[in-house]
Every structure is written in structure tokens, then in C-alpha cells.
Design a protein around this motif. Structure first.
Motif, PDB file in Angstrom:
ATOM      1  N   TYR A 118      35.969  -5.408  -9.985  1.00 22.66           N
ATOM      2  CA  TYR A 118      36.295  -4.047  -9.556  1.00 22.66           C
ATOM      3  C   TYR A 118      37.288  -3.414 -10.528  1.00 22.66           C
ATOM      4  O   TYR A 118      38.051  -4.107 -11.198  1.00 22.66           O
ATOM      5  N   THR A 121      39.636   0.724  -5.389  1.00 24.51           N
ATOM      6  CA  THR A 121      39.389  -0.699  -5.621  1.00 24.51           C
ATOM      7  C   THR A 121      40.557  -1.446  -6.249  1.00 24.51           C
ATOM      8  O   THR A 121      40.419  -2.627  -6.565  1.00 24.51           O
ATOM      9  N   THR A 124      31.453  -8.177  -2.348  1.00 21.91           N
ATOM     10  CA  THR A 124      30.576  -7.202  -1.705  1.00 21.91           C
ATOM     11  C   THR A 124      29.131  -7.487  -2.116  1.00 21.91           C
ATOM     12  O   THR A 124      28.876  -8.048  -3.185  1.00 21.91           O
ATOM     13  N   PHE A 130      24.296  -1.490   1.802  1.00 25.99           N
ATOM     14  CA  PHE A 130      25.561  -2.211   1.977  1.00 25.99           C
ATOM     15  C   PHE A 130      26.400  -1.636   3.115  1.00 25.99           C
ATOM     16  O   PHE A 130      27.215  -2.339   3.718  1.00 25.99           O
ATOM     17  N   GLN A 141      31.503  -9.621   4.403  1.00 20.36           N
ATOM     18  CA  GLN A 141      32.526  -9.670   3.356  1.00 20.36           C
ATOM     19  C   GLN A 141      33.281  -8.341   3.286  1.00 20.36           C
ATOM     20  O   GLN A 141      33.805  -7.887   4.281  1.00 20.36           O
ATOM     21  N   GLY A 142      33.321  -7.685   2.108  1.00 19.38           N
ATOM     22  CA  GLY A 142      34.106  -6.455   1.976  1.00 19.38           C
ATOM     23  C   GLY A 142      33.291  -5.179   1.990  1.00 19.38           C
ATOM     24  O   GLY A 142      33.795  -4.116   1.601  1.00 19.38           O
ATOM     25  N   ASN A 143      32.031  -5.244   2.449  1.00 17.50           N
ATOM     26  CA  ASN A 143      31.177  -4.054   2.410  1.00 17.50           C
ATOM     27  C   ASN A 143      31.760  -2.890   3.201  1.00 17.50           C
ATOM     28  O   ASN A 143      31.828  -1.756   2.721  1.00 17.50           O
ATOM     29  N   LEU A 179      34.848  -1.382   1.574  1.00 14.52           N
ATOM     30  CA  LEU A 179      34.538  -0.551   0.404  1.00 14.52           C
ATOM     31  C   LEU A 179      34.064   0.834   0.838  1.00 14.52           C
ATOM     32  O   LEU A 179      34.483   1.855   0.272  1.00 14.52           O
TER      33      LEU A 179
END
Length: 503
Positions: A335, A342, A349, A426, A435-437, A440
């Protein structure tokens, strides 16, 4: 003189105790509390020293002197310990040594608390003696901001107050700032922080989702819908609405952010121009496309100097397989560490069936930043229609591949911003909490909406960190703790006793 010393000896502890008791009742430390405490401690020290000197003249026995000396030292230790304990309640440092910082507030919450510009009061309605677990969380909040305070109220003892707040169950918490009030029935860091944002925010911000072209729906609770994303936005104090440009002809003035989530058909004449005009007058746009997206949405992204490739990104690193994903679902761990969206992001992600998104060669005054990239073992495949993919050195582009960019341009007194992603899956219900979807997606919307305090990772979830022990480990621990350590302590005690008697 002896009479005055006796009075000092009796009054000094009373003064110090009065200062501490008054603080424990009012929770306010005033100048007179400090005065009483200092005078009390000084008087007590004077009395002890004077008493010890006068008794020293009268006592000549060695054992008595040793006993008095020991008692004096013990009293000093007790007083110092009490003072340190009291000071630690006023000036203390918190250290969380748990894996994942489970008992620390998230950076999102800390940023919100630091940014408070008005007093916020929390009122917790719970039975007396049952607030310990919740009050630990509230202590952490009040420690982070001098503008936040809380009060624990027993609804059985203060019935009128509970009735005025409309308390219907134990454990309800109310967040107040001025004349604004929010209730929290399920107390957690996420819910409490969101309530604080709601009562301290000056205006309601709205996220508008474009409709009319087969876009993903915020009402759809299926795997491809955006109901989860819409719910997360509402928790962040956003109003979520749909709008149709064919009917309205213009983006609503109340729109803080406009989201275009994977349109399946081209825009009608004039729609793209309306969206461009919205961005040009300082609007914020989020475009989420896919490999099959039609031409007009791609052209709209290109007007903001973001080129969405007619390709599908393939990840051959094998990392995705660890999470049940194939090569068509690129895993991202790289990122941009400078951009607010980010810069603090360190979570993986996933982007199922994604297209590349790269800055245009001619930027025409736009600043374009690549937010995230795939691994070096990936590539952008331009011939994916047959269902089988392989790297073609003459046609395909080697990784790392950019999957999202954000473009901004300063015009007059406002800044136009557009974020373009080469994937919409996503943020769908099926992958939002993977996860981090979700983080984000929320970070991107928060940045577009100028909600800088919300740009961070959301509160952590408890991970399974149980200790697994074999039967042999349990037996070893039993012999060590129950038998070995007590025997060692007994042996040391007996040894010291015998040595002392011999001396």
C-alpha cells in the motif's frame, strides 16, 4: 509541647484522609485537597519523628529499640506505598502487553477522542457493583480526552433519572453533547465511538449510490449486494441514499460522496456530464468497476486520469490459496504509505476478478496516486474470455499491478477528488468482512468525505489465543507449582531459621 504534638498526631491523619475522601466522592481534585494532603503528611511526619526521638531517650533495651525501628520503617513504607497508589490514580501510564493490543483503544477511536471540540458525557445505567467490566472501557475513553467524562447510575436507586432517560434495561448507556443524545444498548468500542461521533458531529453526511444501470444494490443482502457496506456507513454516521440521474438530471447538493458500484450498462446521454460537473464543483466520487464493465464508466474514470484496463489481474504467488482463493483473486499487501487512506494500513485485502487501474500518461493538472498493488508474481491478462489464463509476454503486463488510484485537482477554492477501483466485489457482502476489505472501503469513503479522524483500522476482534497443554505438560506444571515451589520456600525458611539460631 507534648500536648501540641498529640494534637498534631491526631489531626494530621484526619486532614490527609479528608482530602482523599472528598476526592473519592466528588472526583474533583481542587487546590484545597492538595493543601490538606500536604499539611496532613507533613504533620504526620513531624509527629513520628518527634515521637521516635522522645521514646529513644526512654527506651534502652536493644530488642525494644529494634522493634520500634522496624515499626517506624514499616510505617514509612506503608505511607509511601499509599502515596504512590494515590498518585498513580491521578498520573498514570497504561501499557497493554496482550497480543493484538486487545485492551487498547483503536487508533480510530483515539483520533476521534483527540478531535473532540465539545464536552461529551456518558451515563451508564447499571446495578451497583456490576459495572466493573464496562467501567474499565469507560476509564480508557476518559483517559484519552479531558473533554469526556462518565457517570455510573443505579436505575433502582435513581428511578426518576432512569425514567427521564427512558431506561428499559440494565446496561444501557447514553452519550450526550449539548442537546444531542445517543443511546447504546450493546456496549462495545465500535458502538460507543460511533455514538460519540454522532453527538459531536455538526452535520449529517450523505453517501449517494447511483442506480439505473444494474449497479450493486445497498438493499441486496446476497453475496453480491452492498447491504453490509451500507450498514457500516450508517454506523459511521452517514446517511445512505440511492439516486437516479435520468430522473434528477443533477447530483443532489446534499451528496457528500457519490458511489458508482459496478454498472452493467452504459450511461444515458448527459449522465456522465452531470457526474463530471459534480466533481468539478468540488464533489467526491468513488468508482468501482470490473473486467466486464461497459465503456462509458471507463471513459468517466479516464476523465479523472485513471485508466481502467481491459484485462483481469492474475496472482500466481499462491498466497491467496492459503485463504481459499484462486489466482483470479489477487491478494494485496503493498500500500501507499504516504496517502491518508492507506498510510497506516497493514492488513491484507482481496480483489476477486479485478482489472488494473493506472494513472494516465497526461494528467492535465491532476495528482494521481496509486493506492495499492499486487505482488510481483502477478500479471494483467488481456485474454481471459476463454476461462483459462496464462502469461503472454507480448500482450500481458507483468506485476506488481495497481488496482486502485485516487485523483485530485485544486480548482479555485475547492478540490475535486475521484477514487477509482478495478474491482467492486471486495466491498460486496461476500467479501466485506474478509481481512481488510471493509476497512479499505470505509477508509476511502471517509477520506472522500473529509472525515480524517476516521481513517484507520477499525476496533480489533478477539482472536483465539488459548494455551494448549499435553497431559505431560499438566503433570509437570502440577509438580512445579504445587510441590516444588512450596518445598523450596519451606527449605529456605528452615535454613534461615537454623542459621539465625546458631548466630
Amino acid at each position: 509541647m507534648k500536648k501540641y504534638n498529640t494534637i498534631i498526631g491526631l489531626a494530621s491523619p484526619a486532614l490527609a484522609a479528608a482530602a482523599l475522601i472528598a476526592y473519592s466522592i466528588t472526583r474533583v481534585w481542587a487546590w484545597w485537597n492538595t493543601l490538606l494532603l500536604v499539611v496532613g503528611l507533613l504533620g504526620l511526619a513531624w509527629f513520628i519523628v518527634d515521637y521516635y526521638k522522645s521514646r529513644e531517650k526512654q527506651i534502652s533495651g536493644r530488642s525494644v529499640k529494634q522493634g520500634a525501628n522496624f515499626a517506624f520503617q514499616a510505617l514509612i513504607v506503608v505511607l509511601l506505598t499509599a502515596m504512590l497508589a494515590f498518585i498513580s490514580t491521578r498520573r498514570h501510564f497504561r501499557l497493554d502487553l496482550t497480543k493484538g493490543q486487545l485492551y487498547s483503544l483503536s487508533s480510530q477511536t483515539v483520533n476521534v477522542l483527540k478531535g473532540l471540540d465539545r464536552d461529551v458525557t456518558l451515563k451508564l445505567f447499571v446495578k451497583k457493583g456490576e459495572e466493573s467490566g464496562i467501567s474499565d472501557l469507560l476509564d480508557e475513553y476518559s483517559y484519552r480526552s479531558p473533554r469526556l467524562s462518565y457517570e455510573v447510575i443505579d436505575p433502582d436507586e435513581q428511578v426518576d433519572v432512569a425514567r427521564r432517560y427512558g431506561v428499559t434495561q440494565y446496561g444501557m448507556l447514553f452519550v450526550e453533547a449539548g442537546d444531542r443524545r445517543e443511546s447504546v444498548t450493546k456496549i462495545s468500542e465500535s458502538n460507543l465511538t460511533n455514538a460519540i461521533i454522532k453527538v459531536s458531529s455538526d452535520r449529517q453526511k450523505s453517501v449517494y449510490f447511483l442506480t439505473g444501470h444494474g449497479e450493486r444494490s445497498v438493499e441486496d443482502k446476497g453475496p453480491e449486494g452492498y447491504a453490509t457496506a451500507a450498514g457500516a456507513l450508517k454506523k459511521e454516521n452517514y446517511t445512505v441514499r440511492n439516486f437516479n440521474l435520468v430522473r434528477s438530471r443533477r447530483v443532489p447538493d446534499s451528496a457528500t460522496v457519490v458511489v458508482i458500484a459496478s454498472p452493467k450498462s452504459d450511461f444515458a446521454p448527459g449522465e456522465a456530464d452531470s457526474l463530471k460537473a459534480y466533481v468539478q464543483r468540488g464533489g467526491r466520487l468513488l468508482i468501482l468497476l470490473d473486467p466486464e464493465s461497459p465503456d462509458s464508466p471507463r471513459e468517466l474514470a479516464a476523465s479523472f486520469k485513471a485508466d481502467v484496463g481491459r484485462d483481469m489481474v492474475v496472482d500466481a504467488s499462491g498466497f491467496g490459496q492459503l485463504f481459499g482463493a484462486g489466482p483470479g483473486m489477487p491478494l494485496v499487501q503493498s500500500y501507499d504509505k504516504q496517502h491518508p487512506i492507506t498510510k497506516d494500513f497493514s492488513v491484507m485485502t482481496f480483489f476477486p476478478l479485478a482489472s488494473s487501474v493506472t494513472p494516465a500518461a497526461e494528467k492535465d493538472g491532476w495528482t494521481v496516486t496509486e493506492l495499492l498493488k499486487t505482488s510481483a508474481q502477478s500479471w494483467a491478462d488481456t485474454d481471459f474470455s476463454g476461462g483459462k489464463v496464462s502469461f503472454d509476454a507480448g500482450r500481458d503486463r507483468e506485476g506488481p499491478i495497481s488496482l486502485a488510484v485516487i485523483s485530485s485537482k485544486k480548482t479555485g477554492d475547492h478540490t475535486s477528488v475521484a477514487a477509482v477501483f478495478g474491482d467492486s466485489d471486495f466491498a460486496g457482502n461476500g467479501y466485506f468482512n474478509q481481512q481488510g476489505n471493509g476497512d479499505l472501503f470505509l477508509n476511502t469513503v471517509n477520506y472522500l468525505a473529509d472525515e480524517g479522524e476516521l481513517i484507520s483500522i477499525r476496533p480489533k476482534k478477539l482472536e483465539d489465543s488459548r494455551l494448549t497443554m499435553t497431559p505431560g505438560d499438566v503433570t509437570t506444571l502440577f509438580y512445579l507449582v504445587v510441590i516444588a515451589i512450596p518445598l523450596i520456600m519451606i527449605a529456605l525458611g528452615v535454613g534461615f531459621y537454623l542459621k539465625r539460631n546458631r548466630d
